[in-house]
Structure formats: structure tokens, C-alpha cells
Design a protein around this motif. Structure first.
Motif, mmCIF file in Angstrom:
data_model
loop_
_atom_site.group_PDB
_atom_site.id
_atom_site.type_symbol
_atom_site.label_atom_id
_atom_site.label_comp_id
_atom_site.label_asym_id
_atom_site.label_seq_id
_atom_site.Cartn_x
_atom_site.Cartn_y
_atom_site.Cartn_z
ATOM 1 N N PRO A 30 6.576 12.739 -6.432
ATOM 2 C CA PRO A 30 7.150 12.439 -7.511
ATOM 3 C C PRO A 30 8.191 11.884 -7.847
ATOM 4 O O PRO A 30 8.393 11.291 -8.529
ATOM 5 C CB PRO A 30 5.904 12.957 -8.490
ATOM 6 N N GLU A 31 8.938 12.940 -6.941
ATOM 7 C CA GLU A 31 10.193 12.612 -7.156
ATOM 8 C C GLU A 31 11.130 11.129 -6.517
ATOM 9 O O GLU A 31 12.370 10.584 -6.615
ATOM 10 C CB GLU A 31 11.400 13.992 -6.717
ATOM 11 N N THR A 32 10.484 11.032 -5.799
ATOM 12 C CA THR A 32 10.523 9.604 -4.797
ATOM 13 C C THR A 32 10.019 8.312 -5.160
ATOM 14 O O THR A 32 10.621 6.882 -3.551
ATOM 15 C CB THR A 32 11.343 9.675 -2.980
ATOM 16 N N TYR A 33 9.119 8.699 -5.487
ATOM 17 C CA TYR A 33 7.810 7.011 -4.577
ATOM 18 C C TYR A 33 8.477 6.142 -5.328
ATOM 19 O O TYR A 33 8.312 4.853 -4.941
ATOM 20 C CB TYR A 33 6.396 7.480 -5.471
ATOM 21 N N ARG A 34 9.917 6.095 -5.870
ATOM 22 C CA ARG A 34 10.143 4.206 -6.424
ATOM 23 C C ARG A 34 11.271 3.973 -5.419
ATOM 24 O O ARG A 34 11.514 2.741 -4.834
ATOM 25 C CB ARG A 34 10.870 4.184 -7.919
ATOM 26 N N GLU A 35 11.674 4.893 -4.470
ATOM 27 C CA GLU A 35 12.963 4.178 -3.478
ATOM 28 C C GLU A 35 11.578 4.592 -1.854
ATOM 29 O O GLU A 35 11.932 3.692 -0.871
ATOM 30 C CB GLU A 35 13.587 5.076 -3.506
ATOM 31 N N GLU A 36 10.301 4.822 -2.077
ATOM 32 C CA GLU A 36 10.568 4.818 -0.566
ATOM 33 C C GLU A 36 8.493 4.016 -0.878
ATOM 34 O O GLU A 36 7.301 4.609 -1.717
ATOM 35 C CB GLU A 36 9.640 6.434 -0.506
ATOM 36 N N TRP A 37 8.546 3.313 -0.186
ATOM 37 C CA TRP A 37 6.991 3.012 -0.358
ATOM 38 C C TRP A 37 6.058 2.080 0.571
ATOM 39 O O TRP A 37 6.964 1.679 2.026
ATOM 40 C CB TRP A 37 7.566 0.737 -0.900
ATOM 41 N N GLY A 38 5.058 2.224 0.572
ATOM 42 C CA GLY A 38 4.680 1.571 1.525
ATOM 43 C C GLY A 38 3.509 -0.210 2.145
ATOM 44 O O GLY A 38 2.033 0.365 2.215
#
Length: 191
Positions: free
Chosen positions: A168-176
Motif C-alpha cells: 500500500p505504501e509503494t504500489y504507485r512506484e512498483e509496477w508489474g
């Protein structure tokens, strides 16, 4: 990230220990539906944040097609949904699309509310579509004679939804979802 504390100098301390200097704090508290400007003589009501009765989230059966709502559903990809709802409304107003009878629309609404109740879904979640949005969008598209939701859009939404749960803290920065992005680019290049 959740804020731990705010300080007079404008700095914010987060639960993870990070500190930032903020110019603005925007409180996003969600939506509470209210229509003080709309008097339908209690035909349309808001009860525990359920606007209703509405056929397919848009038309109050007794006032259709002359009164309609665009954009009530949440946990959705908004703009494609708004566009499809608007096309459906325009089609109904122009006479190009025929709505069911008022009785059929009312029965559909009752069945939908019974389905929510049987699933123990509170009234305030009536307009939460989440994963059901694609079935809804595809239904709207069929009513309008348009194509349904692209597969890449569905995959991207689901991947982001799952990523948000995991990180939830970084989902916008780490994509798959690079394959979905590539499909989207190909799709957009046709325009």
C-alpha cells in the motif's frame, strides 16, 4: 502513507519514520451523496449513501429517461464508465435506445437490492462496483452499440488492485504490468 503527526512548521511525520515538508494537506474523505437542489418528491432518496432507486446505477424508473445520474459508482476506472453512462443516457433521450418499462426497471432494481442484502453488503456499498465494473461497462457498451472494455485495461486494474493490497505504501512506484502497458500503447496508437 498514514500521517503520524503534523507540526507547526508544516512538516509531517509518517508512521514509517519519514518526515516531509508539506505546502498543503488535502483530506480525501470519500463521497457522501447529497442533492439539496433536487426535489423529486421523495421518488429519489439517499439512504445510507445509496441513491435510489436507480436502474443500472443511472435512471430512477419513475423519472426515466428525463432524470439520470452519471458517475455515482466508485472503486472504478471513472472516465470510461462516465463516457458509457453518458452515451446510454444520450441514446435513451434521443429515442435511439429503448429502456425497459418502468415496471421492469423497478423489478431489476429490487432484484439488485435483494442480491446485495443476501450477500450482506450494506446499502452504503450499493455504488461500489470494483471488479464488477467491467461486466457493467460491457453491458453499457452493448446497450450503446460500442465495444466493451479492453483486456489490457481489465488486467491492469486487477494487477494494480492486487499490488495496492500487497504494497500500500509503494504500489504507485512498483509496477508489474509492463505487458498491459504495451498493449495499451498499441491500442492508443490506433487513435
Amino acid at each position: 502513507m498514514q500521517i503520524e503527526s503534523a507540526h507547526e512548521d508544516g512538516s509531517l511525520s509518517f508512521r514509517n519514520g519519514k518526515v516531509v515538508l508539506a505546502d498543503v494537506i488535502l483530506h480525501c474523505t470519500g463521497y457522501k451523496y447529497r442533492f439539496p437542489f433536487l426535489d423529486t418528491h421523495s421518488i429519489v432518496t439517499v439512504d445510507d449513501n445509496r441513491v435510489g432507486p436507480l436502474y443500472k446505477q443511472v435512471f430512477p424508473p419513475k423519472l426515466a429517461p428525463w432524470l439520470s445520474f452519471v458517475g455515482l459508482p466508485w472503486k472504478v476506472i471513472p472516465f470510461p464508465l462516465f463516457e458509457l453512462q453518458s452515451k446510454w443516457i444520450a441514446g435513451a433521450l434521443s429515442g435511439r435506445i429503448t429502456l425497459p418499462s418502468k415496471e421492469e426497471m423497478t423489478e431489476d432494481v429490487k432484484a439488485y437490492y435483494q442480491e446485495l442484502e443476501a450477500s450482506n453488503i450494506p446499502k452504503r456499498y450499493t455504488h461500489c462496483l470494483d471488479l464488477d465494473q467491467f461486466e457493467y461497462n460491457d453491458w453499457l457498451a452493448a446497450q450503446c452499440g460500442s465495444s466493451g472494455s479492453e483486456q489490457w485495461r481489465k488486467k491492469m486494474y486487477v494487477a494494480t488492485r492486487e499490488n495496492r493490497k500487497l504494497r500500500p505504501e509503494t504500489y504507485r512506484e512498483e509496477w508489474g504490468d509492463h505487458d498491459s502497458v504495451s498493449e495499451a500503447y498499441k491500442d492508443f496508437s490506433r487513435y
